[in-house]
Design a protein around this motif. Structure first.
Motif, PDB file in Angstrom:
ATOM      1  N   ILE A 148       0.858  -1.185   0.000  1.00  0.00           N
ATOM      2  CA  ILE A 148       0.000   0.000   0.000  1.00  0.00           C
ATOM      3  C   ILE A 148       0.892   1.231   0.000  1.00  0.00           C
ATOM      4  N   PRO A 149       0.733   2.113  -1.006  1.00  0.00           N
ATOM      5  CA  PRO A 149       1.571   3.319  -1.055  1.00  0.00           C
ATOM      6  C   PRO A 149       1.428   4.147   0.220  1.00  0.00           C
ATOM      7  N   VAL A 150       2.509   4.797   0.594  1.00  0.00           N
ATOM      8  CA  VAL A 150       2.557   5.571   1.836  1.00  0.00           C
ATOM      9  C   VAL A 150       1.398   6.559   1.932  1.00  0.00           C
ATOM     10  N   HIS A 151       1.100   7.258   0.831  1.00  0.00           N
ATOM     11  CA  HIS A 151       0.055   8.275   0.880  1.00  0.00           C
ATOM     12  C   HIS A 151      -1.358   7.687   1.011  1.00  0.00           C
ATOM     13  N   GLU A 152      -1.526   6.355   0.865  1.00  0.00           N
ATOM     14  CA  GLU A 152      -2.839   5.729   1.001  1.00  0.00           C
ATOM     15  C   GLU A 152      -2.994   4.950   2.311  1.00  0.00           C
ATOM     16  N   ARG A 153      -1.931   4.836   3.085  1.00  0.00           N
ATOM     17  CA  ARG A 153      -1.966   3.988   4.284  1.00  0.00           C
ATOM     18  C   ARG A 153      -2.985   4.444   5.319  1.00  0.00           C
ATOM     19  N   ALA A 154      -3.270   5.730   5.386  1.00  0.00           N
ATOM     20  CA  ALA A 154      -4.253   6.224   6.364  1.00  0.00           C
ATOM     21  C   ALA A 154      -5.651   5.685   6.062  1.00  0.00           C
ATOM     22  N   GLU A 155      -5.903   5.288   4.820  1.00  0.00           N
ATOM     23  CA  GLU A 155      -7.208   4.766   4.426  1.00  0.00           C
ATOM     24  C   GLU A 155      -7.394   3.303   4.820  1.00  0.00           C
ATOM     25  N   PHE A 156      -6.327   2.664   5.291  1.00  0.00           N
ATOM     26  CA  PHE A 156      -6.358   1.268   5.700  1.00  0.00           C
ATOM     27  C   PHE A 156      -5.957   1.172   7.173  1.00  0.00           C
ATOM     28  N   PRO A 157      -6.855   1.548   8.078  1.00  0.00           N
ATOM     29  CA  PRO A 157      -6.501   1.586   9.501  1.00  0.00           C
ATOM     30  C   PRO A 157      -6.327   0.189  10.092  1.00  0.00           C
ATOM     31  N   LEU A 158      -5.316   0.060  10.954  1.00  0.00           N
ATOM     32  CA  LEU A 158      -5.160  -1.176  11.708  1.00  0.00           C
ATOM     33  C   LEU A 158      -6.182  -1.168  12.840  1.00  0.00           C
TER      34      LEU A 158
END
Length: 190
Positions: A120-130
């Motif tokens: 997952i690209p760094v700029h999209e990681r916030a959209e995939f919360p743990l």
């Protein structure tokens, strides 16, 4: 630059989408557990079910693009697409996560971390919360309606195909052969 989870239609008509496949997995999990609605426990389980049942039903050949699956360093199976479609189903209020008292399995969090770090690209990681705790998703009433509608359509399409049997039976053998030959994968006479 991505601003949100990309739109993914949950259809009630037309070809099956990746979201439809997941919704059907939830539907069959829920209905087989009646009267207790159980849903699917965790992304790891959902990913494996999507891989197995998608292949067994032939949907891996029909849904474009189908999910991409990765083997994790710990020997697990992870898919950004399955995670993304799970988030889409939640955003459309087709599924909802419910609180679970079960502890978060190590493979669940490690597979998600693997996806975040490697796929997952760094700029999209916030959209995939743990998740903070173990997530268990179930269909909402909206999801149950769409899944039941999709099941009816899948059965209906098969019935329409079988209705052609009577007219095909009346065709001369040469016409039937001409229709069938393009479907044979091995060259004739070899």
């Amino acid at each position: 630059m991505s601003g949100s989870i990309p739109h993914g239609n949950i259809t009630a008509t037309g070809p099956m989408t990746r979201g439809d496949l997941l919704m059907m997995l939830y539907w069959f999990s829920d209905t087989s557990a009646v009267p207790e609605v159980r849903g699917i426990r965790g992304l790891s389980r959902l990913t494996r079910m999507a891989l197995i049942l998608g292949h067994e039903t032939g949907l891996d050949a029909e849904i474009r693009p189908y999910f991409t699956f990765h083997v994790t360093p710990q020997g697990g199976i992870a898919s950004v697409g399955v995670w993304q479609e799970l988030l889409n189903l939640r955003a459309y209020q087709v599924t909802v996560p419910i609180p679970s008292l079960e502890p978060m399995p190590r493979e669940e969090i490690s597979e998600r971390r693997y996806l975040l770090e490697e796929h997952i690209p760094v700029h999209e990681r916030a959209e995939f919360p743990l998740p903070d705790g173990f997530e268990r998703d179930v269909l909402t009433n909206k999801g149950t309606f769409f899944a039941a509608k999709r099941e009816d359509q899948a059965v209906g399409k098969r019935i329409e195909v079988f209705k052609r049997a009577a007219s095909l039976e009346r065709l001369p053998l040469t016409e039937l052969t001409a229709m069938a030959l393009p479907l044979v994968r091995v060259p004739v006479g070899r």
